[in-house]
Design a protein around this motif. Structure first.
Motif, mmCIF file in Angstrom:
data_model
loop_
_atom_site.group_PDB
_atom_site.id
_atom_site.type_symbol
_atom_site.label_atom_id
_atom_site.label_comp_id
_atom_site.label_asym_id
_atom_site.label_seq_id
_atom_site.Cartn_x
_atom_site.Cartn_y
_atom_site.Cartn_z
ATOM 1 N N ILE A 1 34.303 49.017 42.785
ATOM 2 C CA ILE A 1 32.929 48.515 42.593
ATOM 3 C C ILE A 1 32.820 47.675 41.324
ATOM 4 C CG2 ILE A 1 30.570 49.143 41.921
ATOM 5 C CD1 ILE A 1 30.566 51.367 43.805
ATOM 6 N N THR A 2 33.363 48.196 40.215
ATOM 7 C CA THR A 2 33.086 47.573 38.913
ATOM 8 C C THR A 2 33.869 46.285 38.679
ATOM 9 O OG1 THR A 2 34.733 49.074 37.961
ATOM 10 C CG2 THR A 2 32.417 49.723 37.777
ATOM 11 N N GLY A 3 34.981 46.114 39.399
ATOM 12 C CA GLY A 3 35.784 44.909 39.235
ATOM 13 C C GLY A 3 34.971 43.662 39.567
ATOM 14 N N PHE A 4 34.863 42.753 38.631
ATOM 15 C CA PHE A 4 34.098 41.505 38.758
ATOM 16 C C PHE A 4 32.591 41.764 38.936
ATOM 17 C CE2 PHE A 4 38.426 40.405 39.856
ATOM 18 C CZ PHE A 4 38.629 39.250 39.118
ATOM 19 N N ARG A 5 32.149 43.023 38.810
ATOM 20 C CA ARG A 5 30.723 43.342 38.906
ATOM 21 C C ARG A 5 30.110 43.469 37.510
ATOM 22 N NH1 ARG A 5 26.093 43.070 41.712
ATOM 23 N NH2 ARG A 5 27.340 43.312 43.619
ATOM 24 N N VAL A 6 30.729 44.299 36.667
ATOM 25 C CA VAL A 6 30.149 44.516 35.336
ATOM 26 C C VAL A 6 30.632 43.454 34.343
ATOM 27 C CG1 VAL A 6 29.818 46.985 35.720
ATOM 28 C CG2 VAL A 6 31.952 46.195 34.695
ATOM 29 N N GLY A 7 31.488 42.593 34.794
ATOM 30 C CA GLY A 7 32.024 41.514 33.966
ATOM 31 C C GLY A 7 33.297 41.044 34.624
ATOM 32 N N PRO A 8 33.816 39.880 34.221
ATOM 33 C CA PRO A 8 35.011 39.345 34.875
ATOM 34 C C PRO A 8 36.221 40.262 34.706
ATOM 35 C CG PRO A 8 34.399 38.024 32.946
ATOM 36 C CD PRO A 8 33.300 39.004 33.164
ATOM 37 N N GLY A 9 36.272 41.015 33.618
ATOM 38 C CA GLY A 9 37.400 41.919 33.388
ATOM 39 C C GLY A 9 37.127 43.339 33.856
ATOM 40 N N GLY A 10 36.051 43.529 34.595
ATOM 41 C CA GLY A 10 35.695 44.869 35.063
ATOM 42 C C GLY A 10 35.314 45.780 33.914
ATOM 43 N N ALA A 11 35.297 47.089 34.181
ATOM 44 C CA ALA A 11 34.941 48.058 33.140
ATOM 45 C C ALA A 11 35.996 48.083 32.044
ATOM 46 C CB ALA A 11 34.769 49.445 33.750
ATOM 47 N N GLN A 12 37.255 47.839 32.422
ATOM 48 C CA GLN A 12 38.310 47.860 31.399
ATOM 49 C C GLN A 12 38.139 46.733 30.388
ATOM 50 O OE1 GLN A 12 42.319 46.388 33.265
ATOM 51 N NE2 GLN A 12 41.143 47.336 34.872
ATOM 52 N N GLY A 13 37.589 45.613 30.839
ATOM 53 C CA GLY A 13 37.297 44.512 29.924
ATOM 54 C C GLY A 13 36.117 44.868 29.026
ATOM 55 N N LEU A 14 35.136 45.528 29.622
ATOM 56 C CA LEU A 14 33.918 45.907 28.906
ATOM 57 C C LEU A 14 34.216 46.922 27.809
ATOM 58 C CD1 LEU A 14 31.051 44.943 29.692
ATOM 59 C CD2 LEU A 14 30.750 47.110 30.890
ATOM 60 N N TYR A 15 35.013 47.938 28.137
ATOM 61 C CA TYR A 15 35.285 49.024 27.184
ATOM 62 C C TYR A 15 36.608 48.841 26.449
ATOM 63 C CZ TYR A 15 31.408 51.433 29.441
ATOM 64 O OH TYR A 15 30.170 51.762 29.926
ATOM 65 N N ASN A 16 37.324 47.788 26.829
ATOM 66 C CA ASN A 16 38.572 47.479 26.149
ATOM 67 C C ASN A 16 39.596 48.617 26.227
ATOM 68 O OD1 ASN A 16 40.238 45.765 24.780
ATOM 69 N ND2 ASN A 16 39.470 46.325 22.742
ATOM 70 N N ILE A 17 39.808 49.105 27.434
ATOM 71 C CA ILE A 17 40.805 50.152 27.691
ATOM 72 C C ILE A 17 41.771 49.613 28.739
ATOM 73 C CG2 ILE A 17 41.194 52.542 28.436
ATOM 74 C CD1 ILE A 17 39.152 52.829 26.452
ATOM 75 N N MET A 18 43.052 49.799 28.498
ATOM 76 C CA MET A 18 44.048 49.301 29.439
ATOM 77 C C MET A 18 44.618 50.441 30.284
ATOM 78 S SD MET A 18 44.651 45.941 28.906
ATOM 79 C CE MET A 18 46.333 45.348 28.740
ATOM 80 N N PRO A 19 44.188 50.554 31.552
ATOM 81 C CA PRO A 19 44.806 51.553 32.422
ATOM 82 C C PRO A 19 46.201 51.077 32.840
ATOM 83 C CG PRO A 19 43.281 50.211 33.671
ATOM 84 C CD PRO A 19 43.192 49.737 32.243
ATOM 85 N N ASP A 20 46.972 51.974 33.449
ATOM 86 C CA ASP A 20 48.298 51.570 33.938
ATOM 87 C C ASP A 20 48.188 50.852 35.273
ATOM 88 O OD1 ASP A 20 49.878 52.891 31.815
ATOM 89 O OD2 ASP A 20 48.912 54.682 32.635
ATOM 90 N N LEU A 21 47.270 51.362 36.120
ATOM 91 C CA LEU A 21 47.051 50.748 37.429
ATOM 92 C C LEU A 21 45.553 50.576 37.652
ATOM 93 C CD1 LEU A 21 49.532 52.842 39.647
ATOM 94 C CD2 LEU A 21 49.872 50.479 38.848
ATOM 95 N N THR A 22 45.203 49.564 38.416
ATOM 96 C CA THR A 22 43.798 49.294 38.726
ATOM 97 C C THR A 22 43.654 49.055 40.216
ATOM 98 O OG1 THR A 22 43.428 48.263 36.561
ATOM 99 C CG2 THR A 22 41.860 47.716 38.291
ATOM 100 N N CYS A 23 42.609 49.637 40.803
ATOM 101 C CA CYS A 23 42.302 49.372 42.209
ATOM 102 C C CYS A 23 41.091 48.463 42.291
ATOM 103 C CB CYS A 23 41.989 50.673 42.941
ATOM 104 S SG CYS A 23 43.344 51.849 42.879
ATOM 105 N N LEU A 24 41.173 47.490 43.167
ATOM 106 C CA LEU A 24 40.064 46.556 43.376
ATOM 107 C C LEU A 24 39.701 46.513 44.851
ATOM 108 C CD1 LEU A 24 41.362 43.593 41.157
ATOM 109 C CD2 LEU A 24 39.496 45.152 40.572
ATOM 110 N N GLY A 25 38.545 45.924 45.137
ATOM 111 C CA GLY A 25 38.098 45.757 46.518
ATOM 112 C C GLY A 25 36.775 45.021 46.476
ATOM 113 N N LYS A 26 35.934 45.243 47.458
ATOM 114 C CA LYS A 26 34.573 44.711 47.464
ATOM 115 C C LYS A 26 34.494 43.241 47.007
ATOM 116 C CE LYS A 26 32.604 49.164 47.982
ATOM 117 N NZ LYS A 26 32.866 50.469 47.424
ATOM 118 N N ILE A 27 34.095 42.963 45.769
ATOM 119 C CA ILE A 27 33.837 41.572 45.360
ATOM 120 C C ILE A 27 35.049 40.663 45.571
ATOM 121 C CG2 ILE A 27 33.410 40.077 43.347
ATOM 122 C CD1 ILE A 27 31.404 42.171 42.378
ATOM 123 N N ILE A 28 36.265 41.165 45.355
ATOM 124 C CA ILE A 28 37.430 40.264 45.455
ATOM 125 C C ILE A 28 37.663 39.760 46.881
ATOM 126 C CG2 ILE A 28 38.644 41.213 43.439
ATOM 127 C CD1 ILE A 28 40.639 42.428 45.610
ATOM 128 N N GLY A 29 36.951 40.348 47.850
ATOM 129 C CA GLY A 29 37.076 39.852 49.224
ATOM 130 C C GLY A 29 35.908 38.956 49.623
#
Ligand SMILES: *Cc1c(COP(=O)(O)O)cnc(C)c1O
Length: 431
Positions: free
Chosen positions: A241-269
């Motif tokens: 949900i949050t990918g490209f929704r809360v900002g171009p970098g998703g929540a990780q861009g917003l909070y500046n946290i680097m996860p090891d893996l990220t799942c995307l869907g919804k907006i990217i399609g």
């Protein structure tokens, strides 16, 4: 509902379980039969009886630009000229991958799949294969698609083994998933102390959107990052949900946290069926054909879907869009708070950019328990009063509202006016 929608629903129920292809659409939680949708444009939906609604579901998240943005329609039509599926690599896949890698801070390399569920399922398999461990930690109220490992709710105590959240999920698999309260770092510490060397991954919606919107408290995501790093556990952000929704970098861009893996869907399609998972190159290289962890898809990277996603992400490169969405969202939700006050109804708003939830009640909503303690019984009549005024909300109190670029001030104002009427009605029916 009556008329054509009613007719279609009766027919659908004979042919499709519950008459719907995803249970959330059925409207049982709010006591309505669903309007059948015929078409959409901008922020509007039209049902089979020609009624027009202001849409705050946005196909459950993807339609951030509104319905039928011309650039996206053009891109799909263009791709369609060349064929619908090849089962072979295309330039479109490279281009969309590039846009994702450029935008999402932690993604170095990305694999396309067909849904968010496939993305989380694949990321969890990868985490298990990479770490050689089987257990995962998730959080109560976070939804990661209907993959078996994630359809699990926890028992009452901390660090109890998971029990299946649905018949059909083997208990032997469910016990490998531990579900903990969102925003409770202590529960994570305790659990990791006990099972740390068996835990492959912690998967989390960094901003929860499937129990209504619940924001991470300060330090929660940082804490998850620290604990996972210290214990060689992979951190998976489910940003479907949050990918490209809360900002171009998703929540990780917003909070500046680097996860090891990220799942995307919804907006990217861009409204077509797409999911993706990506992250650290050393982990992703364990996926076939580079590595031996298997994951595949006949229609993965489908050209129509790639074209729609690319056109959408190209538009979203313009950061002003997020400023506009933030303004629209602030306008709507502060308006809702305002009319709730005027109607004498207690309401709490949780919001992140253009996604937000209203909860009936007074207390802060910080996890699934506090969500369940809100006055959810008020939602169905509020929902129905809004629907009667042709405002289309999610048919459940546990969902977010999504605002698109197509929601202009006049439409938002109209929605707030409708909410005042609905809330006054609610108040009167209770007094
Ligand atoms: C929607 C959603 C999913 C599942 O995506 P589907 O495309 O419906 O399979 C997974 N995770 C989150 C956070 C979601 O919101």
């Amino acid at each position: 509902m009556n008329g054509r929608s009613r007719e279609l629903f009766l027919k659908a129920k004979e042919l499709i379980p519950g008459g719907v292809n995803s249970p959330v659409r059925a409207g049982r939680a709010v006591g309505v039969d669903p309007p059948f949708i015929q078409r959409a444009d901008g922020c509007y939906l039209w049902d089979a009886d020609g009624k027009r609604y202001i849409d705050y579901v946005g196909s459950w998240g993807p339609m951030i630009l509104g319905h039928r943005p011309p650039e996206v329609i053009q891109a799909i039509s263009g791709a369609l000229e060349n064929g619908t599926s090849y089962g072979a690599p295309t330039e479109l896949e490279v281009n969309l991958a590039k846009l994702i890698v450029e935008a999402v801070p932690s993604i170095e390399i990305v694999r396309m799949v067909n849904s968010g569920t496939e993305a989380t399922m694949s990321a969890i398999r990868l985490a298990r294969g990479f770490t050689g461990r089987n257990m995962i930690i998730k959080f109560d109220g976070c939804y990661h698609g209907h993959t078996d490992s994630c359809l699990v709710s926890a028992g009452s105590g901390l660090a109890t083994f998971g029990i299946p959240g649905s018949p059909g999920v083997p208990a032997d698999l469910a016990r490998l998933t531990i579900s903990l309260p969102f925003n409770n770092l202590e529960a994570v510490e305790v659990t990791v102390k006990k099972f740390g060397d068996q835990i492959a991954a912690i998967i989390v919606e960094p901003i929860a959107g499937n129990m209504g919107v619940v924001l991470p408290e300060e330090g929660f995501l940082e804490g998850l990052r620290r604990i996972t790093r210290e214990n060689d556990i992979l951190l998976i952000f489910d940003e479907v949900i949050t990918g490209f929704r809360v900002g171009p970098g998703g929540a990780q861009g917003l909070y500046n946290i680097m996860p090891d893996l990220t799942c995307l869907g919804k907006i990217i399609g861009g409204g077509l069926p797409v999911g993706a998972y990506g992250g650290r190159r050393d982990i992703m290289s364990q996926i076939a054909p580079d590595g031996n962890i298997y994951q595949a898809g006949t229609l993965s990277g489908n050209p129509l879907a790639m074209a729609a996603g690319m056109a959408t992400l190209m538009i979203l490169k313009n950061k002003e869009i997020y400023t506009k969405l933030e303004q629209k969202s602030r306008f709507l939700f502060s308006g809702l708070i305002d009319v709730a006050k005027r109607a004498g109804v207690d309401m709490v708003i949780n919001r992140a950019g253009s996604m937000g939830s209203m909860f009936f009640g007074k207390d802060p909503v910080v996890d699934f328990n506090s969500v369940k303690e809100t006055e959810t019984s008020k939602y169905p009549s509020f929902y129905r009063a809004m629907l009667a005024q042709r405002v289309y909300l999610a048919p459940s109190p546990f969902e977010a509202l999504f605002i698109s670029l197509a929601h202009n001030e006049e439409i938002l104002k109209k929605t707030i006016d409708s909410a005042l009427i609905a809330l006054k009605g609610l108040k009167n029916s209770l007094d």
